[in-house]
Design an enzyme around this catalytic site. Structure first.
Site, PDB file in Angstrom:
ATOM      1  N   LYS A 183      -5.830   1.494 -17.934  1.00 45.41           N
ATOM      2  CA  LYS A 183      -5.979   0.264 -18.715  1.00 45.41           C
ATOM      3  C   LYS A 183      -5.130   0.297 -19.974  1.00 45.41           C
ATOM      4  CE  LYS A 183      -9.527  -0.065 -21.776  1.00 45.41           C
ATOM      5  NZ  LYS A 183      -9.396  -0.583 -23.143  1.00 45.41           N
ATOM      6  N   ASN A 184      -5.235   1.411 -20.722  1.00 50.03           N
ATOM      7  CA  ASN A 184      -4.579   1.453 -22.030  1.00 50.03           C
ATOM      8  C   ASN A 184      -3.065   1.611 -21.935  1.00 50.03           C
ATOM      9  OD1 ASN A 184      -6.942   0.899 -23.258  1.00 50.03           O
ATOM     10  ND2 ASN A 184      -7.357   2.990 -23.954  1.00 50.03           N
TER      11      ASN A 184
ATOM     12  N   ARG B  31      -8.817  -6.682 -28.985  1.00 53.06           N
ATOM     13  CA  ARG B  31      -7.944  -6.261 -30.092  1.00 53.06           C
ATOM     14  C   ARG B  31      -6.528  -5.952 -29.641  1.00 53.06           C
ATOM     15  NH1 ARG B  31      -9.648  -4.828 -34.916  1.00 53.06           N
ATOM     16  NH2 ARG B  31      -7.869  -3.427 -35.007  1.00 53.06           N
TER      17      ARG B  31
ATOM     18  N   CYS C 230     -15.411  -5.057 -34.623  1.00 54.95           N
ATOM     19  CA  CYS C 230     -15.460  -4.361 -33.354  1.00 54.95           C
ATOM     20  C   CYS C 230     -16.608  -3.376 -33.407  1.00 54.95           C
ATOM     21  CB  CYS C 230     -14.124  -3.661 -33.176  1.00 54.95           C
ATOM     22  SG  CYS C 230     -14.111  -2.414 -31.950  1.00 54.95           S
TER      23      CYS C 230
ATOM     24  N   ARG D 215     -11.529  -1.379 -37.621  1.00 56.73           N
ATOM     25  CA  ARG D 215     -10.224  -1.010 -37.041  1.00 56.73           C
ATOM     26  C   ARG D 215      -9.145  -1.845 -37.694  1.00 56.73           C
ATOM     27  NH1 ARG D 215     -11.234  -1.107 -30.681  1.00 56.73           N
ATOM     28  NH2 ARG D 215      -9.173  -0.165 -30.542  1.00 56.73           N
TER      29      ARG D 215
ATOM     30  N   LEU E 276      -1.042  -0.699 -40.546  1.00 50.85           N
ATOM     31  CA  LEU E 276       0.148   0.097 -40.209  1.00 50.85           C
ATOM     32  C   LEU E 276       1.091  -0.677 -39.295  1.00 50.85           C
ATOM     33  CD1 LEU E 276      -1.640   3.519 -39.659  1.00 50.85           C
ATOM     34  CD2 LEU E 276      -0.613   2.587 -41.742  1.00 50.85           C
TER      35      LEU E 276
ATOM     36  N   ASP F 251     -12.097   8.458 -26.759  1.00 50.56           N
ATOM     37  CA  ASP F 251     -12.641   7.642 -25.660  1.00 50.56           C
ATOM     38  C   ASP F 251     -13.531   8.448 -24.715  1.00 50.56           C
ATOM     39  OD1 ASP F 251     -11.319   5.515 -26.735  1.00 50.56           O
ATOM     40  OD2 ASP F 251      -9.726   5.442 -25.233  1.00 50.56           O
TER      41      ASP F 251
ATOM     42  N   ARG G 115     -14.982  -4.175 -18.825  1.00 59.43           N
ATOM     43  CA  ARG G 115     -13.727  -4.415 -19.549  1.00 59.43           C
ATOM     44  C   ARG G 115     -12.697  -3.378 -19.143  1.00 59.43           C
ATOM     45  NH1 ARG G 115     -14.294  -6.788 -25.230  1.00 59.43           N
ATOM     46  NH2 ARG G 115     -12.068  -6.684 -24.882  1.00 59.43           N
TER      47      ARG G 115
END
Ligand code: EPZ
Length: 418
Positions: free
Chosen positions: A24-25, A93, A117, A122, A126, A305, A397
């Site tokens: 996913k990421n 996000r 969140c 978060r 940056l 995670d 999700r």
């Protein structure tokens, strides 16, 4: 609001094998990066999960044409709208990751400020400071970030912390900037390397991804490409946790074991017996594990995670464990739910002290976020009796076919949506 629950009857031994989906990421970033291409991008085997669907909606709202073809996603990245509205950004996000590509390619972007969140505060400072360093103007306009630039200019960016999202946003933006960009103290996660490989296939000139210094030589154009994203190391870790909690033998397929090297080392320290092959990990049946100390850190450290998942595992271990959460300031919401199940956990700031127990009991509990939710289902597999996990939608999700995959390996688990 609809009811979305998972029922788990614990105590079943798991067996067989489970096939991990692509990450996913990684996929979410590859989708955002596709906006940089002049022509069609094809992403192979993306997980069809809620967050990927949201990113599809977001890219469509910007003007892209997206279709599923075979087991992949075809993205034609023409853009005619430069605004990512609050409705979509507030749901995910990762939407902030369209900011860099839009400014770099089209010279402007308007993206709603991401809201709060569940796992803590978060920030995105940056991302914004980095874009400014690349020459963009960045302003706030009633809840939106508006970024503009004629053409971004390469720059030297030193990130004070190795933020995954900031590294990705700036990496994508720098590909079309004029001249050379250096990102120092860059995040080193495997998903960053995957994104850089994808961008290089599109014609970008990136060196050093996976180390803390990434160098990008800007190019004028990027072309379409086709790419198979890396497997999901967090999903793999989730199923390893399931095997350990139920004392089962399980083969986890479609994994890059190296991406989990530190996690495997820690689990072995707790007594897990793991057999690593080229693209798979076999978890052998074990007796009760021992308590260990785990602290989350940016890659190659222990991933935040997987912190909720290892907490579930350690609830059943013999002796005391201490988990230190260094990345997010509110990522212990699952602990209270585990305590309802009979776990002994004290939270003290960023530390969780776990006194292992020999049994957890099935009770009604609530998922508060994605990984925390998954950790409760996994704990329930080892608990006595029936657990009902409320607000299960959080889990979907990020986990593809979660229930189906658990059933195939023998878990007694059902989802009910009404
Ligand atoms: C990514 O989030 C992942 N999300 C998260 O996974 C993961 O937990 C996190 O990286 C850390 O590994 C996606 O990839 C979509 P960060 P990201 O920027 O990029 C602070 C999951 O469960 N920070 O590395 O948002 C921030 O507040 C999700 O799949 C700033 O201060 O993570 C946090 O404390 C949850 N300013 C820390 O850095 C900034 O501008 C790490 O955030 C950016 C971040």
């Amino acid at each position: 609001m609809e009811k979305d629950i998972i029922r788990v009857v614990g105590g079943k031994e798991l067996k067989g094998s489970v096939e991990i989906s692509q990450a996913k990421n990684s996929v979410l970033k590859l989708m955002a990066a596709s906006l940089l291409a002049d022509d069609e991008v094809f992403i192979e085997k993306p997980p069809f999960i809620y967050d990927v669907n949201l990113m599809i909606e977001l890219l469509k709202s910007l003007g892209a044409t997206i279709s599923t073809e075979g087991n992949g996603l075809k993205i034609i990245p023409q853009v005619n709208n430069f605004e990512a509205d609050y409705e979509l950004v507030s749901k995910m996000r990762a939407s902030i990751l369209v900011l860099g590509p839009l400014v770099a390619k089209y010279g402007r972007a308007k993206v709603a400020l991401p809201g709060g969140c569940n796992i803590g505060h978060r920030k995105i400072d940056l991302h914004l400071e980095g874009l400014k360093a690349l020459g963009a103007s960045v302003d706030y306009e009633s809840g939106y970030i508006v970024a503009k630039a004629d053409r971004l200019k390469g720059s030297y960016i030193h990130l004070p912390i190795p933020s995954v999202g900031a590294t990705e946003n700036l990496l994508m933006a720098a590909c079309l900037a004029e001249g050379k960009t250096v990102i120092e103290n860059a995040a080193r996660e495997p998903e960053i390397v995957d994104l850089a490989n994808f961008l290089n296939k599109m014609g970008a000139r990136i060196n050093g991804a996976g180390s803390s210094r990434i160098e990008i030589e800007g190019v004028k154009k990027l072309k379409g490409t086709s790419h198979l994203p890396i497997p999901d190391r967090i999903e793999a870790g989730t199923f390893i946790a399931a095997a350990l909690i139920t004392g089962s033998e399980l083969l986890i397929k479609n994994v890059v074991p190296e991406h989990l090297a530190y996690v495997l080392k820690k689990l072995e320290e707790a007594g897990a017996r793991l057999e690593v092959e080229k693209n798979s990990i076999r978890v052998h049946r074990t007796e009760r594990l021992r308590g260990i100390d785990v602290a989350t850190f940016p890659y190659p450290g222990f991933p935040t995670d997987l912190q909720p998942l290892v907490m579930s595992v350690l609830c059943f271990a013999e002796g005391i464990s201490v988990i230190t959460e260094n990345i997010f300031d509110n990522r212990f919401l699952h602990a209270d739910e585990l305590v309802r199940m009979g776990a002994k956990i004290e939270i003290n700031g960023k530390h969780a002290i776990i006194h292992g127990v020999s049994k957890l009991y099935g009770v009604p509990i609530r998922a508060m976020d994605l990984r925390g939710g998954a950790s409760l289902v996994i704990a329930a597999l080892g608990a006595e009796g029936e657990t009902i996990v409320y607000d299960a939608y959080h889990i979907f999700r990020g986990y593809e076919n979660f229930i189906e995959k658990l059933k195939v390996i023998g878990a007694n688990v059902e989802r009910e949506v009404s």
